[in-house]
Design an enzyme around this catalytic site. Structure first.
Site, PDB file in Angstrom:
ATOM      1  N   GLN A  52       7.571  36.160  21.183  1.00 16.49           N
ATOM      2  CA  GLN A  52       7.097  37.498  21.569  1.00 16.49           C
ATOM      3  C   GLN A  52       7.954  38.132  22.673  1.00 16.49           C
ATOM      4  O   GLN A  52       8.285  39.314  22.586  1.00 16.49           O
ATOM      5  CB  GLN A  52       5.646  37.430  22.039  1.00 16.49           C
ATOM      6  N   TYR A 112       0.429  38.145  11.697  1.00 16.23           N
ATOM      7  CA  TYR A 112       0.533  37.637  13.069  1.00 16.23           C
ATOM      8  C   TYR A 112      -0.200  38.464  14.116  1.00 16.23           C
ATOM      9  O   TYR A 112      -0.135  38.167  15.296  1.00 16.23           O
ATOM     10  CB  TYR A 112       2.019  37.529  13.456  1.00 16.23           C
ATOM     11  N   ARG A 146       4.900  47.562  12.834  1.00 17.10           N
ATOM     12  CA  ARG A 146       3.772  47.565  11.901  1.00 17.10           C
ATOM     13  C   ARG A 146       2.497  47.089  12.627  1.00 17.10           C
ATOM     14  O   ARG A 146       2.543  46.694  13.803  1.00 17.10           O
ATOM     15  CB  ARG A 146       4.085  46.654  10.714  1.00 17.10           C
ATOM     16  N   GLY A 147       1.393  47.059  11.872  1.00 22.77           N
ATOM     17  CA  GLY A 147       0.163  46.411  12.344  1.00 22.77           C
ATOM     18  C   GLY A 147      -0.349  46.968  13.657  1.00 22.77           C
ATOM     19  O   GLY A 147      -0.569  48.168  13.801  1.00 22.77           O
ATOM     20  N   GLU A 148      -0.491  46.096  14.632  1.00 25.73           N
ATOM     21  CA  GLU A 148      -1.110  46.508  15.895  1.00 25.73           C
ATOM     22  C   GLU A 148      -0.250  46.142  17.115  1.00 25.73           C
ATOM     23  O   GLU A 148       0.121  46.995  17.905  1.00 25.73           O
ATOM     24  CB  GLU A 148      -2.491  45.833  15.992  1.00 25.73           C
ATOM     25  N   ASP A 149       0.068  44.864  17.240  1.00 29.60           N
ATOM     26  CA  ASP A 149       0.719  44.444  18.482  1.00 29.60           C
ATOM     27  C   ASP A 149       2.169  44.928  18.570  1.00 29.60           C
ATOM     28  O   ASP A 149       2.600  45.426  19.614  1.00 29.60           O
ATOM     29  CB  ASP A 149       0.652  42.914  18.614  1.00 29.60           C
ATOM     30  N   SER A 150       2.931  44.801  17.482  1.00 31.48           N
ATOM     31  CA  SER A 150       4.325  45.273  17.536  1.00 31.48           C
ATOM     32  C   SER A 150       4.366  46.791  17.724  1.00 31.48           C
ATOM     33  O   SER A 150       5.271  47.333  18.366  1.00 31.48           O
ATOM     34  CB  SER A 150       5.102  44.857  16.280  1.00 31.48           C
ATOM     35  N   TYR A 199       5.655  45.963   6.321  1.00 34.36           N
ATOM     36  CA  TYR A 199       5.119  45.306   5.126  1.00 34.36           C
ATOM     37  C   TYR A 199       5.998  45.736   3.954  1.00 34.36           C
ATOM     38  O   TYR A 199       6.948  46.497   4.123  1.00 34.36           O
ATOM     39  CB  TYR A 199       3.667  45.747   4.902  1.00 34.36           C
ATOM     40  N   ASP A 239      -3.540  39.037  14.638  1.00 33.00           N
ATOM     41  CA  ASP A 239      -4.727  38.432  15.262  1.00 33.00           C
ATOM     42  C   ASP A 239      -4.299  37.457  16.364  1.00 33.00           C
ATOM     43  O   ASP A 239      -4.771  37.540  17.499  1.00 33.00           O
ATOM     44  CB  ASP A 239      -5.553  37.687  14.203  1.00 33.00           C
TER      45      ASP A 239
HETATM   46  O1  TRH Z   1       1.756  40.778  11.678  1.00 35.22           O
HETATM   47  P1  TRH Z   1       1.002  42.049  11.694  1.00 35.22           P
HETATM   48  O2  TRH Z   1       1.037  42.818  10.458  1.00 35.22           O
HETATM   49  O3  TRH Z   1      -0.457  41.722  12.087  1.00 35.22           O
HETATM   50  C1  TRH Z   1      -1.687  42.354  11.885  1.00 35.22           C
HETATM   51  C2  TRH Z   1      -2.524  41.508  10.970  1.00 35.22           C
HETATM   52  O4  TRH Z   1      -2.135  41.756   9.649  1.00 35.22           O
HETATM   53  C3  TRH Z   1      -3.952  41.836  11.156  1.00 35.22           C
HETATM   54  O5  TRH Z   1      -4.779  41.161  10.247  1.00 35.22           O
HETATM   55  C4  TRH Z   1      -4.117  43.307  11.058  1.00 35.22           C
HETATM   56  O6  TRH Z   1      -5.418  43.632  11.183  1.00 35.22           O
HETATM   57  C5  TRH Z   1      -3.306  43.919  12.155  1.00 35.22           C
HETATM   58  O7  TRH Z   1      -1.934  43.638  11.918  1.00 35.22           O
HETATM   59  C6  TRH Z   1      -3.496  45.400  12.296  1.00 35.22           C
HETATM   60  O8  TRH Z   1       1.547  43.004  12.854  1.00 35.22           O
HETATM   61  P2  TRH Z   1       1.419  42.950  14.444  1.00 35.22           P
HETATM   62  O9  TRH Z   1       0.034  43.320  14.860  1.00 35.22           O
HETATM   63  O10 TRH Z   1       2.495  43.778  14.953  1.00 35.22           O
HETATM   64  O11 TRH Z   1       1.663  41.452  14.857  1.00 35.22           O
HETATM   65  C7  TRH Z   1       2.917  40.858  14.815  1.00 35.22           C
HETATM   66  C8  TRH Z   1       3.091  39.919  15.983  1.00 35.22           C
HETATM   67  O12 TRH Z   1       4.256  39.138  15.803  1.00 35.22           O
HETATM   68  C9  TRH Z   1       3.253  40.649  17.310  1.00 35.22           C
HETATM   69  O13 TRH Z   1       2.587  39.934  18.325  1.00 35.22           O
HETATM   70  C10 TRH Z   1       4.751  40.590  17.563  1.00 35.22           C
HETATM   71  C11 TRH Z   1       5.096  39.267  16.955  1.00 35.22           C
HETATM   72  N1  TRH Z   1       6.482  39.064  16.555  1.00 35.22           N
HETATM   73  C12 TRH Z   1       7.199  38.082  17.190  1.00 35.22           C
HETATM   74  O14 TRH Z   1       6.695  37.431  18.120  1.00 35.22           O
HETATM   75  N2  TRH Z   1       8.485  37.835  16.779  1.00 35.22           N
HETATM   76  C13 TRH Z   1       9.076  38.537  15.783  1.00 35.22           C
HETATM   77  O15 TRH Z   1      10.248  38.270  15.451  1.00 35.22           O
HETATM   78  C14 TRH Z   1       8.326  39.572  15.167  1.00 35.22           C
HETATM   79  C15 TRH Z   1       8.965  40.392  14.080  1.00 35.22           C
HETATM   80  C16 TRH Z   1       7.027  39.798  15.568  1.00 35.22           C
END
Ligand code: TRH
Length: 377
Positions: free
Chosen positions: A255, A15, A271-275, A193, A17
């Site tokens: 979000q 999620y 994890r990832g970037e945005d969270s 993850y 991207d």
């Molecule tokens: O989901 P992620 O692991 O996403 C990414 C992708 O894998 C991408 O390809 C990779 O390059 C990047 O990580 C580093 O983790 P992230 O970035 O935290 O994104 C999750 C999104 O989901 C973030 O916007 C928060 C949102 N979210 C919700 O809206 N509700 C929820 O309950 C949760 C758990 C997350």
């Protein structure tokens, strides 16, 4: 006339991207009054973040953003004034050709992945000349003043502080997602993850003097959780207890609600970037599960962030933090490092807030993009 912006998002996996581009698009509309089209190739992922959206709609307006389905067969459109390809996704060839044909050439940006590595500042904002004569600029988010900054809405910290100062707001929010806070328990969120270090963390939490309430949004870590607990198919709302540890599976929430979950918890595993960024804005201690890359390139990124983040912590608190983050990301046991972290808990809490305030003194990513465009004109 309003400047027009096109943001292209190809959902590679998970999620992040769509999470980053949806957040950016909303902020450009809400705070900068821009006309933004968000092109997404996987509306299914978008619907998880924005449940009121249509999963089959070619075109829809959500929170002021025109969300367009980016299909394999591209329908010609007039390119926008500013074109962002997120995370080096490949724009349709005919769209690129149309960009080159515009009288007023668009600003073309590649929004890169977030990294704390040193080289980011040197590459941020650099142009790369393309074969059609247009320049593409590299825009790097980051944690330091020489980078493109982090996504942060204008009133985010004020909202967060008001929420954290109001225990009834927290209570009401938690109940709205089906959580009854246990008196005296440490509240923890877990978004990760697959992770072999999880078993050791559950063990140490279960054996702790203080109770912990672990909230786990649906996602990839659930299989490990089930394996550790020896149960099958945990579903949303399910609660399990092991010693002092109470575990509850949450639905995947929107979000803005996820922000509130992070603000409500005493500790957030993200994890990832945005969270990861949102947990920093929560001003609470955190644990990052970094996205794995080939040749362990991610471990360098992890170290680069730790080098910045540890500044200002005492030596003992630094060791605790670094040991825990390294163990979590290399599938080692975290029992000892977690206990060490608890020993420096008040310091870790103060530091998380200080870090948040320091980052918030920098220009946010959306404002930095707008400024970049104005300077480029
Ligand atoms: O989901 P992620 O692991 O996403 C990414 C992708 O894998 C991408 O390809 C990779 O390059 C990047 O990580 C580093 O983790 P992230 O970035 O935290 O994104 C999750 C999104 O989901 C973030 O916007 C928060 C949102 N979210 C919700 O809206 N509700 C929820 O309950 C949760 C758990 C997350």
């Amino acid at each position: 006339m309003k400047a027009t912006w096109d943001i292209f998002c190809s959902v590679v996996d998970n999620y992040g991207d769509i999470g980053v581009t949806w957040r950016l698009a909303r902020q450009l509309v809400a705070e900068h009054g821009l006309a933004v089209r968000l092109w997404v190739d996987d509306l299914g992922a978008f619907v998880r973040l924005c449940p009121q959206a249509g999963a089959q709609a070619q075109w829809q307006i959500q929170q002021g953003v025109e969300v367009c389905w980016w299909r394999a067969e591209w329908q010609e459109v007039e390119p926008a004034d500013v074109v962002i390809e997120a995370f080096a996704c490949e724009l349709p060839a005919s769209y690129i050709a149309a960009m080159a044909q515009r009288v007023q050439k668009p600003l073309w940006l590649n929004l890169e992945y977030l990294s704390a590595e040193d080289w980011v500042e040197g590459c941020h904002g650099l142009p790369s000349l393309q074969s059609n004569g247009l320049s593409k600029f590299f825009f790097f988010p980051g944690f330091t003043a020489g980078s493109g900054g982090l996504l942060r809405e204008r009133d985010l910290l004020a909202q967060r502080r008001a929420f954290q100062a109001d225990s009834s707001a927290r209570e009401v929010f938690l109940r709205s997602i089906g959580v009854t806070p246990l008196p005296g328990a440490r509240l923890i969120s877990l978004f990760a993850y697959e992770n072999a270090a999880l078993a050791s963390w559950l063990d140490v939490l279960a054996a702790d003097m203080q109770a912990s309430q672990l909230l786990v949004p649906e996602g990839r870590v659930l299989a490990d959780l089930q394996a550790c607990l020896g149960c099958t198919a945990m579903r949303v709302g399910d609660v399990q207890q092991r010693g002092q540890l109470h575990i509850q599976v949450l639905p995947f929430i929107q979000q803005d609600q996820y922000d509130r979950l992070l603000w409500s918890c005493d500790f957030n595993a993200v994890r990832g970037e945005d969270s990861f960024v949102r947990a920093q804005w929560a001003g609470r201690p955190l644990l990052w599960h970094i996205y794995q890359q080939a040749d362990n390139a991610h471990l360098e990124k992890l170290e680069a962030f730790l080098t910045l983040y540890k500044e200002g912590l005492s030596a003992a608190a630094q060791v605790a933090l670094i040991d825990l983050w390294r163990a979590w990301n290399t599938a080692e046991t975290v029992n000892e490092s977690w206990q060490q972290l608890l020993h420096s808990w008040p310091e870790q809490c103060r530091h998380a807030e200080d870090w948040c305030l320091q980052r918030a003194s920098q220009t946010d990513l959306a404002a930095a993009l707008v400024l970049f465009y104005l300077n480029w004109l």
